[in-house]
Design a protein around this motif. Structure first.
Motif, mmCIF file in Angstrom:
data_model
loop_
_atom_site.group_PDB
_atom_site.id
_atom_site.type_symbol
_atom_site.label_atom_id
_atom_site.label_comp_id
_atom_site.label_asym_id
_atom_site.label_seq_id
_atom_site.Cartn_x
_atom_site.Cartn_y
_atom_site.Cartn_z
ATOM 1 N N GLU A 48 -2.592 -19.751 -13.876
ATOM 2 C CA GLU A 48 -2.127 -20.729 -12.901
ATOM 3 C C GLU A 48 -1.547 -19.999 -11.688
ATOM 4 O O GLU A 48 -0.668 -19.154 -11.818
ATOM 5 C CB GLU A 48 -1.069 -21.623 -13.529
ATOM 6 N N LYS A 49 -2.056 -20.326 -10.498
ATOM 7 C CA LYS A 49 -1.609 -19.657 -9.290
ATOM 8 C C LYS A 49 -0.473 -20.448 -8.640
ATOM 9 O O LYS A 49 -0.569 -21.659 -8.452
ATOM 10 C CB LYS A 49 -2.760 -19.511 -8.290
ATOM 11 N N CYS A 50 0.601 -19.743 -8.321
ATOM 12 C CA CYS A 50 1.756 -20.373 -7.674
ATOM 13 C C CYS A 50 1.715 -20.213 -6.156
ATOM 14 O O CYS A 50 2.289 -21.034 -5.441
ATOM 15 C CB CYS A 50 3.059 -19.775 -8.203
ATOM 16 N N PHE A 51 1.067 -19.132 -5.682
ATOM 17 C CA PHE A 51 1.105 -18.840 -4.259
ATOM 18 C C PHE A 51 -0.289 -18.494 -3.757
ATOM 19 O O PHE A 51 -1.072 -17.847 -4.444
ATOM 20 C CB PHE A 51 2.055 -17.670 -3.961
ATOM 21 N N ASP A 52 -0.580 -18.919 -2.537
ATOM 22 C CA ASP A 52 -1.813 -18.497 -1.892
ATOM 23 C C ASP A 52 -1.755 -17.022 -1.545
ATOM 24 O O ASP A 52 -2.705 -16.276 -1.774
ATOM 25 C CB ASP A 52 -2.038 -19.308 -0.605
ATOM 26 N N ILE A 53 -0.628 -16.588 -0.981
ATOM 27 C CA ILE A 53 -0.541 -15.241 -0.410
ATOM 28 C C ILE A 53 0.741 -14.565 -0.902
ATOM 29 O O ILE A 53 1.817 -15.162 -0.871
ATOM 30 C CB ILE A 53 -0.541 -15.300 1.130
ATOM 31 N N ILE A 61 11.655 -7.677 -6.301
ATOM 32 C CA ILE A 61 11.047 -7.352 -7.596
ATOM 33 C C ILE A 61 11.671 -6.062 -8.115
ATOM 34 O O ILE A 61 11.725 -5.050 -7.412
ATOM 35 C CB ILE A 61 9.525 -7.210 -7.450
ATOM 36 N N GLU A 62 12.140 -6.100 -9.362
ATOM 37 C CA GLU A 62 12.899 -4.976 -9.906
ATOM 38 C C GLU A 62 12.140 -4.156 -10.936
ATOM 39 O O GLU A 62 12.604 -3.101 -11.333
ATOM 40 C CB GLU A 62 14.178 -5.500 -10.560
ATOM 41 N N SER A 63 11.005 -4.627 -11.398
ATOM 42 C CA SER A 63 10.296 -3.899 -12.449
ATOM 43 C C SER A 63 8.801 -4.084 -12.274
ATOM 44 O O SER A 63 8.334 -5.028 -11.619
ATOM 45 C CB SER A 63 10.724 -4.397 -13.838
ATOM 46 N N HIS A 113 3.680 -7.343 -12.000
ATOM 47 C CA HIS A 113 2.429 -7.796 -12.607
ATOM 48 C C HIS A 113 2.412 -9.317 -12.757
ATOM 49 O O HIS A 113 1.379 -9.958 -12.513
ATOM 50 C CB HIS A 113 2.244 -7.139 -13.973
ATOM 51 N N ALA A 114 3.541 -9.899 -13.145
ATOM 52 C CA ALA A 114 3.611 -11.347 -13.321
ATOM 53 C C ALA A 114 3.417 -12.072 -11.993
ATOM 54 O O ALA A 114 2.717 -13.094 -11.923
ATOM 55 C CB ALA A 114 4.948 -11.738 -13.952
ATOM 56 N N VAL A 115 4.033 -11.554 -10.927
ATOM 57 C CA VAL A 115 3.880 -12.174 -9.609
ATOM 58 C C VAL A 115 2.434 -12.049 -9.139
ATOM 59 O O VAL A 115 1.861 -12.995 -8.585
ATOM 60 C CB VAL A 115 4.847 -11.518 -8.603
ATOM 61 N N ALA A 116 1.826 -10.885 -9.356
ATOM 62 C CA ALA A 116 0.438 -10.684 -8.937
ATOM 63 C C ALA A 116 -0.502 -11.621 -9.680
ATOM 64 O O ALA A 116 -1.475 -12.129 -9.095
ATOM 65 C CB ALA A 116 0.037 -9.227 -9.157
ATOM 66 N N ARG A 117 -0.242 -11.846 -10.957
ATOM 67 C CA ARG A 117 -1.102 -12.757 -11.726
ATOM 68 C C ARG A 117 -1.078 -14.168 -11.164
ATOM 69 O O ARG A 117 -2.014 -14.932 -11.360
ATOM 70 C CB ARG A 117 -0.667 -12.778 -13.194
ATOM 71 N N ARG A 118 -0.005 -14.532 -10.481
ATOM 72 C CA ARG A 118 0.158 -15.903 -10.013
ATOM 73 C C ARG A 118 -0.080 -16.035 -8.508
ATOM 74 O O ARG A 118 0.332 -17.014 -7.901
ATOM 75 C CB ARG A 118 1.546 -16.411 -10.395
ATOM 76 N N SER A 119 -0.728 -15.042 -7.909
ATOM 77 C CA SER A 119 -1.020 -15.077 -6.480
ATOM 78 C C SER A 119 -2.526 -14.944 -6.260
ATOM 79 O O SER A 119 -3.228 -14.280 -7.027
ATOM 80 C CB SER A 119 -0.290 -13.942 -5.753
#
Length: 611
Positions: free
Chosen positions: A77-82, A125-127, A132-138
């Motif tokens: 599931e994508k949260c962000f376009d960019i 982002i601290e880790s 990786h989690a943010v990238a998966r959702r973009s």
């Protein structure tokens, strides 16, 4: 470098911030090396050749592998376009803010913000796990290169900056490619177009929005795969290592033209494999009590017998769960054992020589530091003291260390102070008991979440995190100021999904809330632990730092919705508590007490606790 050249045949340097530091560092140091690896492109190579007369340089851009930045190609599931990863806080990066503001909610910015940052800034982002989690959702990654003309009025301004324009290959670009994020870039030159044709040019926010709107998911996934393959061929660590090996072993590159030197790094593509390197982990001290005809007899004393959430009560419960006989030495029930402390540091001194049953004890555990254990005229069993309420050295804690075989404290800074005074019997451990040892699991997250705020005083919240008191945030907060409401239920329809610790900021260093035992509630045991201040000491564990409502809300969403990220965090949290919890230390103490080798035990635990 003069000494180094006498000792070795070849010297090599990588100028990772070239040409920004050309004037201040690199121009003076470049002649000292046989090979210089640059990141600034053809313009930078020309300056070193024409201004300094050097022919020892080649282009050597950033790289990564797919262990540190794995390909995120699965459907999520994508949260962000960019997604934009980077800073906009200083003058040379301020031009990025206008671009981000024009994108509005279409972009998620992680990094140091400018003063004009809006809702698109989501925190820091601290880790790698969070990354990786943010990238998966973009859907896309946004790249900016530093425009070197913006250094014109700074001390770093030089001919190298004037001739170079901007970085052709930023570190962020390489990371996006590795993770399979199609890249939009504001800044690109001819070399960048040639090496990475997959990059999408978006010189304006309007163009970036158009790309995100027009590309369907099938085309985006295809471009993501192509981008990842480009990283593996041109920007992978293994291929960059082959290039470096070629430079070192063969001097033919010195006859290359400047254009060849700028582009040669991409010609060393081979099939690469990402083998996970060996990981050295801190071994868990597992307690296995030895076979014994009689169980250990442990004398337990301290303050807090009537408080169910006190450290003493938790210690009593932990001991009762092992093969030990616990003799409760409540000072209020044994007044004949107590004499006054003439120095006034303690409530009293417990003299066990006055009790004939003291000879039965195999060891003594004293909790809280309110009483000092001594014995006049008789041998004293080994004493383990737990001191939980001090961050700084004092004569009181020094006396505890002096009269104890081992002293458990929750501050690594205090351990260093005591070591400087000659007390090496301290063990650093968090005030946590690993009561729940089953493997962690991640249940389906609730639709509504609530944050459990733990602080010692309301004043601490006002000083360290006044945004918690915002009226719009109150329905999502349960504030606990005394630690006695650990079982308090969340509001109806909500679930406690995160714990936020607000430290005491009145001292020289932040101090975590004293009643951290509230975290031992089953409802909070595996909730992500957040803090309003970055805390990297081992006694605090893996906290997630948040600096405001927006960052807190997004990180709660990220951790509760991304099962892989949550599981990784909970596994790290559980491993940390198993390694540094009080119960682990007490278990090790009991095991070593059974061997009747307390001297060796103290040395081993001192070294183990300070690793």
């Amino acid at each position: 470098m003069d000494r180094a050249r006498k000792a070795v045949d070849l010297t090599v340097a990588w100028f990772s911030d070239d040409p920004v530091h050309y004037k201040s560092v690199y121009a003076d140091s470049a002649p000292a090396y046989n090979i210089v690896l640059h990141t600034g492109g053809v313009g930078t190579l020309e300056v070193y050749r024409e201004s300094l007369g050097l022919r020892n340089g080649v282009q050597f851009p950033f790289w990564t592998d797919n262990i540190e930045h794995p390909f995120n190609g699965e459907a999520t599931e994508k949260c962000f376009d960019i997604l934009f990863l980077g800073n906009v806080h200083d003058e040379v990066r301020r031009d990025r803010q206008e671009y981000l503001s024009a994108l509005g909610e279409r972009v998620a910015h992680f990094g140091k913000p400018s003063r004009e940052a809006g809702s698109q800034h989501r925190g820091i982002i601290e880790s790698l796990q969070e990354l990786h989690a943010v990238a998966r959702r973009s859907r896309f990654g946004l790249n900016f290169a530093q425009r070197f003309y913006q250094y014109r009025n700074s001390p770093n301004w030089s001919i190298a900056l004037e001739r170079s324009g901007h970085f052709s290959f930023t570190s962020r670009l390489v990371q996006y490619l590795a993770m399979g994020l199609p890249v939009m870039t504001r800044d690109i030159d001819a070399l960048g177009r040639s090496v990475v044709p997959e990059v999408l040019e978006a010189q304006s926010a309007a163009r970036a929005r158009a790309i995100a709107d027009d590309m369907d998911e099938a085309d985006r996934l295809n471009l993501a795969q192509q981008s990842h393959q480009r990283q593996r061929s041109a920007f992978h660590a293994a291929n960059r290592a082959r290039f470096l090996q070629q430079l070192v072993e063969n001097d033919r590159w010195r006859r290359w033209s400047l254009d060849d030197r700028a582009e040669a790094f991409q010609n060393f593509s081979q099939e690469v494999s990402d083998r996970q390197p060996s990981r050295f982990r801190r071994a868990k001290y597992k307690v296995k009590l030895m076979a014994r005809s009689k169980p250990l007899v442990v004398g337990l004393t301290g303050t807090g017998w009537a408080n169910p959430s006190s450290l003493l009560k938790w210690t009593n419960d932990a001991l009762s769960a092992t093969r030990t006989d616990v003799i409760q030495i409540n000072p209020f029930h044994f007044p004949h054992l107590i004499r006054s402390d003439l120095q006034g540091h303690f409530r009293g001194i417990i003299d066990l020589s006055r009790d004939r049953h003291a000879k039965r004890l195999d060891t003594i555990i004293s909790v809280g530091g309110e009483y000092l254990i001594t014995s006049t005229g008789a041998s004293l069993p080994p004493v383990l003291s737990l001191w939980e309420r001090s961050e700084y050295s004092s004569r009181r804690v020094e006396r505890l260390a002096q009269h104890s075989n081992a002293l458990i404290i929750s501050s690594s800074a205090l351990a260093e102070e005591l070591a400087n005074l000659g007390y090496f019997n301290t063990i650093v451990a968090s005030n946590v008991y690993t009561k729940y040892s089953e493997p962690v699991s991640v249940d389906k997250p609730a639709q509504r979440a609530v944050v459990r705020v733990i602080a010692d005083r309301f004043r601490d919240i006002e000083l360290a995190a006044p945004w918690i008191l915002d009226e719009m945030f109150q329905d999502e907060v349960v504030i606990d100021l005394d630690g006695n409401d650990a079982e308090q239920s969340a509001p109806e329809g909500h679930t406690v999904n995160a714990v936020l610790l607000v430290p005491d900021m009145t001292g020289p260093v932040p101090r975590s809330p004293l009643h951290g035992l509230a975290l031992q509630s089953p409802a909070l045991q595996f909730a992500p632990r957040m803090s309003t201040v970055r805390t990297d000491t081992i006694e605090n564990g893996p906290f997630i730092t948040v600096g405001g409502i927006a960052e807190l809300e997004y990180k709660m969403l990220l951790y509760t919705r991304d099962r892989r990220l949550m599981l990784d965090y909970l596994t790290r949290l559980q491993s940390h508590e198993e390694a540094y919890s009080v119960s682990s230390v007490i278990g090790a103490w009991l095991q070593e007490t059974q061997t009747q080798n307390t001297g060796r035990m103290t040395r081993r635990m001192r070294n183990w606790g300070r690793k």
